[in-house]
Motif scaffolding. Structure first.
Motif, PDB file in Angstrom:
ATOM      1  N   MET A 185       0.753  -1.144  -0.081  1.00 42.62           N
ATOM      2  CA  MET A 185       0.036  -0.392  -0.087  1.00 42.62           C
ATOM      3  C   MET A 185       0.999   1.878   0.241  1.00 42.62           C
ATOM      4  SD  MET A 185      -3.185  -0.845   0.054  1.00 42.62           S
ATOM      5  CE  MET A 185      -4.181   0.453   0.767  1.00 42.62           C
ATOM      6  N   VAL A 186       0.040   1.982  -1.190  1.00 40.38           N
ATOM      7  CA  VAL A 186       1.220   3.710  -0.837  1.00 40.38           C
ATOM      8  C   VAL A 186       0.911   4.120   0.499  1.00 40.38           C
ATOM      9  CG1 VAL A 186       1.151   5.745  -1.820  1.00 40.38           C
ATOM     10  CG2 VAL A 186       1.006   3.555  -3.574  1.00 40.38           C
ATOM     11  N   LYS A 187       1.938   4.910   0.553  1.00 41.66           N
ATOM     12  CA  LYS A 187       2.231   5.768   2.625  1.00 41.66           C
ATOM     13  C   LYS A 187       2.515   7.054   1.993  1.00 41.66           C
ATOM     14  CE  LYS A 187       3.212   2.416   4.740  1.00 41.66           C
ATOM     15  NZ  LYS A 187       2.073   2.055   5.774  1.00 41.66           N
ATOM     16  N   LEU A 188       0.727   8.231   2.511  1.00 35.80           N
ATOM     17  CA  LEU A 188       0.806   9.287   1.848  1.00 35.80           C
ATOM     18  C   LEU A 188       1.614   9.939   2.348  1.00 35.80           C
ATOM     19  CD1 LEU A 188      -0.673  11.063   0.250  1.00 35.80           C
ATOM     20  CD2 LEU A 188      -2.831  11.551   1.953  1.00 35.80           C
ATOM     21  N   ASP A 189       2.763  11.570   1.661  1.00 35.81           N
ATOM     22  CA  ASP A 189       3.228  12.249   2.850  1.00 35.81           C
ATOM     23  C   ASP A 189       2.980  13.150   2.996  1.00 35.81           C
ATOM     24  OD1 ASP A 189       5.341  12.671   4.086  1.00 35.81           O
ATOM     25  OD2 ASP A 189       7.195  12.987   2.410  1.00 35.81           O
ATOM     26  N   MET A 190       2.142  14.344   4.454  1.00 38.89           N
ATOM     27  CA  MET A 190       1.846  14.947   4.100  1.00 38.89           C
ATOM     28  C   MET A 190       2.931  16.508   4.219  1.00 38.89           C
ATOM     29  SD  MET A 190      -1.301  15.505   3.518  1.00 38.89           S
ATOM     30  CE  MET A 190      -1.993  17.455   4.957  1.00 38.89           C
ATOM     31  N   LYS A 191       3.181  17.053   3.393  1.00 35.71           N
ATOM     32  CA  LYS A 191       4.447  17.920   4.008  1.00 35.71           C
ATOM     33  C   LYS A 191       4.124  19.060   4.263  1.00 35.71           C
ATOM     34  CE  LYS A 191       7.123  15.270   0.065  1.00 35.71           C
ATOM     35  NZ  LYS A 191       7.757  15.567  -1.669  1.00 35.71           N
TER      36      LYS A 191
ATOM     37  N   SER B 256      -2.618  -0.504  -4.975  1.00 36.77           N
ATOM     38  CA  SER B 256      -2.116  -1.812  -5.692  1.00 36.77           C
ATOM     39  C   SER B 256      -3.013  -2.608  -6.261  1.00 36.77           C
ATOM     40  CB  SER B 256      -1.447  -2.482  -5.030  1.00 36.77           C
ATOM     41  OG  SER B 256      -1.055  -3.722  -4.492  1.00 36.77           O
ATOM     42  N   ASP B 257      -2.612  -3.478  -7.179  1.00 34.05           N
ATOM     43  CA  ASP B 257      -4.095  -4.696  -7.657  1.00 34.05           C
ATOM     44  C   ASP B 257      -3.513  -5.997  -7.683  1.00 34.05           C
ATOM     45  OD1 ASP B 257      -5.506  -2.549  -9.108  1.00 34.05           O
ATOM     46  OD2 ASP B 257      -4.288  -2.593 -10.382  1.00 34.05           O
ATOM     47  N   ASP B 258      -2.850  -5.577  -6.483  1.00 33.54           N
ATOM     48  CA  ASP B 258      -2.165  -7.007  -5.981  1.00 33.54           C
ATOM     49  C   ASP B 258      -3.033  -7.030  -4.510  1.00 33.54           C
ATOM     50  OD1 ASP B 258      -1.445  -9.576  -4.623  1.00 33.54           O
ATOM     51  OD2 ASP B 258       1.246  -8.628  -5.360  1.00 33.54           O
ATOM     52  N   ILE B 259      -3.789  -8.200  -4.333  1.00 28.30           N
ATOM     53  CA  ILE B 259      -4.595  -8.340  -3.078  1.00 28.30           C
ATOM     54  C   ILE B 259      -3.103  -8.865  -1.478  1.00 28.30           C
ATOM     55  CG2 ILE B 259      -4.374 -10.815  -3.217  1.00 28.30           C
ATOM     56  CD1 ILE B 259      -7.091 -10.738  -2.376  1.00 28.30           C
ATOM     57  N   ALA B 260      -2.283  -9.010  -2.802  1.00 30.51           N
ATOM     58  CA  ALA B 260      -1.091  -8.860  -0.970  1.00 30.51           C
ATOM     59  C   ALA B 260      -1.257  -8.006  -0.505  1.00 30.51           C
ATOM     60  CB  ALA B 260       0.129  -9.559  -1.780  1.00 30.51           C
ATOM     61  N   ASN B 261      -0.703  -7.368  -1.001  1.00 31.11           N
ATOM     62  CA  ASN B 261      -0.611  -5.669  -0.239  1.00 31.11           C
ATOM     63  C   ASN B 261      -1.788  -4.877   0.641  1.00 31.11           C
ATOM     64  OD1 ASN B 261       1.772  -5.115  -1.825  1.00 31.11           O
ATOM     65  ND2 ASN B 261       1.225  -4.482  -3.697  1.00 31.11           N
TER      66      ASN B 261
ATOM     67  N   PHE C  88      -9.532  -5.466  -0.619  1.00 28.97           N
ATOM     68  CA  PHE C  88      -9.370  -5.239  -1.596  1.00 28.97           C
ATOM     69  C   PHE C  88     -10.614  -5.070  -3.111  1.00 28.97           C
ATOM     70  CE2 PHE C  88      -7.711  -7.941  -6.006  1.00 28.97           C
ATOM     71  CZ  PHE C  88      -7.255  -6.951  -5.812  1.00 28.97           C
ATOM     72  N   ALA C  89     -11.373  -5.669  -2.867  1.00 27.89           N
ATOM     73  CA  ALA C  89     -12.889  -5.210  -3.483  1.00 27.89           C
ATOM     74  C   ALA C  89     -13.180  -4.630  -3.309  1.00 27.89           C
ATOM     75  CB  ALA C  89     -13.706  -7.109  -3.508  1.00 27.89           C
ATOM     76  N   ASN C  90     -13.393  -3.202  -1.940  1.00 26.47           N
ATOM     77  CA  ASN C  90     -14.158  -2.394  -1.660  1.00 26.47           C
ATOM     78  C   ASN C  90     -15.220  -2.929  -1.470  1.00 26.47           C
ATOM     79  OD1 ASN C  90     -14.031   0.314  -0.852  1.00 26.47           O
ATOM     80  ND2 ASN C  90     -14.639   0.722  -2.878  1.00 26.47           N
ATOM     81  N   VAL C  91     -15.565  -3.757  -1.044  1.00 30.70           N
ATOM     82  CA  VAL C  91     -17.460  -5.112  -1.231  1.00 30.70           C
ATOM     83  C   VAL C  91     -17.465  -4.870   0.718  1.00 30.70           C
ATOM     84  CG1 VAL C  91     -16.609  -6.852  -0.761  1.00 30.70           C
ATOM     85  CG2 VAL C  91     -18.773  -6.301  -2.112  1.00 30.70           C
ATOM     86  N   ARG C  92     -18.998  -4.237   0.390  1.00 33.19           N
ATOM     87  CA  ARG C  92     -19.526  -3.966   2.214  1.00 33.19           C
ATOM     88  C   ARG C  92     -21.306  -3.984   2.086  1.00 33.19           C
ATOM     89  NH1 ARG C  92     -17.030   0.384   0.503  1.00 33.19           N
ATOM     90  NH2 ARG C  92     -17.469   2.248   1.147  1.00 33.19           N
ATOM     91  N   VAL C  93     -21.405  -4.347   3.037  1.00 33.93           N
ATOM     92  CA  VAL C  93     -23.072  -3.877   3.311  1.00 33.93           C
ATOM     93  C   VAL C  93     -23.033  -2.423   3.841  1.00 33.93           C
ATOM     94  CG1 VAL C  93     -23.067  -4.541   5.704  1.00 33.93           C
ATOM     95  CG2 VAL C  93     -24.853  -4.170   4.108  1.00 33.93           C
ATOM     96  N   VAL C  94     -24.011  -1.975   3.398  1.00 27.92           N
ATOM     97  CA  VAL C  94     -24.252  -0.810   3.420  1.00 27.92           C
ATOM     98  C   VAL C  94     -25.900  -0.765   4.199  1.00 27.92           C
ATOM     99  CG1 VAL C  94     -25.362   1.938   2.755  1.00 27.92           C
ATOM    100  CG2 VAL C  94     -23.909  -0.167   1.073  1.00 27.92           C
ATOM    101  N   GLN C  95     -25.579  -0.179   5.609  1.00 24.59           N
ATOM    102  CA  GLN C  95     -26.636  -0.152   6.712  1.00 24.59           C
ATOM    103  C   GLN C  95     -26.951   0.678   7.892  1.00 24.59           C
ATOM    104  OE1 GLN C  95     -27.116  -4.390   8.296  1.00 24.59           O
ATOM    105  NE2 GLN C  95     -29.005  -3.124  10.011  1.00 24.59           N
ATOM    106  N   LEU C  96     -27.281   1.571   7.185  1.00 19.09           N
ATOM    107  CA  LEU C  96     -27.338   3.245   7.714  1.00 19.09           C
ATOM    108  C   LEU C  96     -29.035   3.389   7.763  1.00 19.09           C
ATOM    109  CD1 LEU C  96     -24.618   5.358   5.871  1.00 19.09           C
ATOM    110  CD2 LEU C  96     -25.094   3.459   7.600  1.00 19.09           C
TER     111      LEU C  96
END
Length: 380
Positions: free
Chosen positions: A1-7, A152-157, A165-173
């Motif tokens: 995963m990419v680390k975001l560097d706030m400068k 990343s498109d690699d699930i290992a990351n 990885f699939a950005n999948v979830r239930v929506v229950q609000l």
């Protein structure tokens, strides 16, 4: 995963943001067509893409060789108009503001406005000649640093976490029924290696209808031989509603089409799943509307929206509060303000979101009976 560097701190980000917004909307009528100077970078528009952006016959290497880096503010001249715009590696400007973009791994250089493309008033089309030169070195670097994100498109990351990885979830609000609505990345388009994981999740949850905001039917039919088993089954059994949307949430045509997509979805039995390509922008706006209709609070909608950024980029309000605030300012808040007809983000905490969204739906073609039917399908 990419680390975001706030400068830069958040105050400086906003200051730079306000500077280049002012620059980007400054149009100067020159009265004649300018010939590119010797040191200017000359380009031609080779196509207008599906999202209304002008693709130039330039590569990222061409930009780099001309001395242009992400975060610079560049002068762009075309026809009889000069604009000063930021150059980013993503779509970071507000909708309606102009920018030059080299998006992630693409080889295109695009002149556009995020989500809505270029205004017809600019008269930019295939063949339009463009001259690009430096206006202010690093003039928008704070926003570039804050918003430059790669996934990343690699699930290992992702620690082999299939849901992340699939950005999948239930929506229950709000009043939503348990396990009635889900959201995800695409179960069909394999550009980012996610359909197999979305497909398995849909099968596990018994998803019975998919609302596809990214594709038309002919595209998905062409992919049919390569689709994961459950995704293929959904297509073959007619359980996919195809509703390819332009991401311009200020477009009456887009919104009317989206609402009709909702109605087509709930004509079929659930559970339902909504997706675009990444499950981030179009899916995020669509889910925010449905969540508000079903009685979710602003904070609940925000929390669900930001899960996507945690899934893809590891960014959340605990570890990057300033970045999350900026994401909301540039993306979700602007969209909700438009949908709800308010002028400032603070109002989103105080207004009746359900009433405001019902008004939005009526304005864009749904009857009260249809709105009730949509709500009942998600809440009963």
């Amino acid at each position: 995963m990419v680390k975001l560097d706030m400068k830069r701190n958040f105050g400086r980000i906003i200051a730079y943001w306000m500077l280049f917004v002012a620059l980007s909307i400054c149009l100067v009528n020159c009265g004649h067509k300018k010939e590119c100077k010797q040191n200017d970078l000359q380009a031609t528009v080779v196509k207008i893409n599906d999202f209304g952006g002008a693709v130039l016959n330039l590569s990222p290497d061409d930009m780099a060789n001309a001395g242009f880096d992400f975060g610079d503010v560049l002068q762009v001249e075309f026809n009889d108009t000069v604009v000063n715009v930021p150059y980013f590696d993503g779509y970071y400007a507000r909708m309606g503001d102009l920018q030059l973009t080299s998006y992630q791994s693409t080889e295109d250089i695009e002149f556009t406005s995020p989500n809505c493309g270029l205004s017809p008033d600019l008269k930019v089309g295939v063949g339009t000649e463009v001259c690009i030169t430096m206006h202010q070195k690093a003039g928008a670097i704070a926003l570039q640093d804050a918003m430059s994100m790669r996934y990343s498109d690699d699930i290992a990351n992702y620690g082999n976490d299939t849901a992340k990885f699939a950005n999948v979830r239930v929506v229950q609000l709000g009043k939503m029924a348990p396990n009635r609505l889900y959201r995800s990345a695409s179960p069909f388009d394999n550009s980012h290696n996610r359909p197999a994981y979305v497909s398995a999740y849909m099968q596990k949850c018994g998803v019975a209808c998919v609302l596809d905001l990214a594709d038309n039917e002919s595209k998905v039919q062409s992919l049919l031989p390569e689709l994961p088993a459950y995704s293929k089954q959904m297509v073959e059994e007619g359980k996919v509603v195809f509703c390819k949307l332009n991401p311009n949430y200020r477009s009456n045509e887009t919104n009317a089409k989206m609402l009709r997509g909702f109605m087509s979805m709930v004509e079929k039995p659930g559970p339902y799943l909504i997706h675009c390509l990444e499950g981030k922008d179009r899916t995020g706006y669509a889910c925010a509307i449905l969540e508000a209709l079903c009685g979710a609070t602003y904070d609940e909608i925000v929390n669900d929206y930001l899960i996507t950024y945690d899934n893809y980029f590891g960014i959340n309000p605990q570890n990057k509060p300033d970045v999350c605030k900026l994401i909301l300012d540039l993306r979700l808040n602007n969209a909700l303000m438009f949908f709800c007809g308010v002028q400032d983000a603070a109002s989103l905490r105080t207004i009746d979101l359900e009433t405001a969204i019902r008004q939005f739906m009526r304005k864009n073609g749904l009857t009260d009976a249809e709105i009730d039917r949509l709500q009942n399908a998600l809440c009963d």
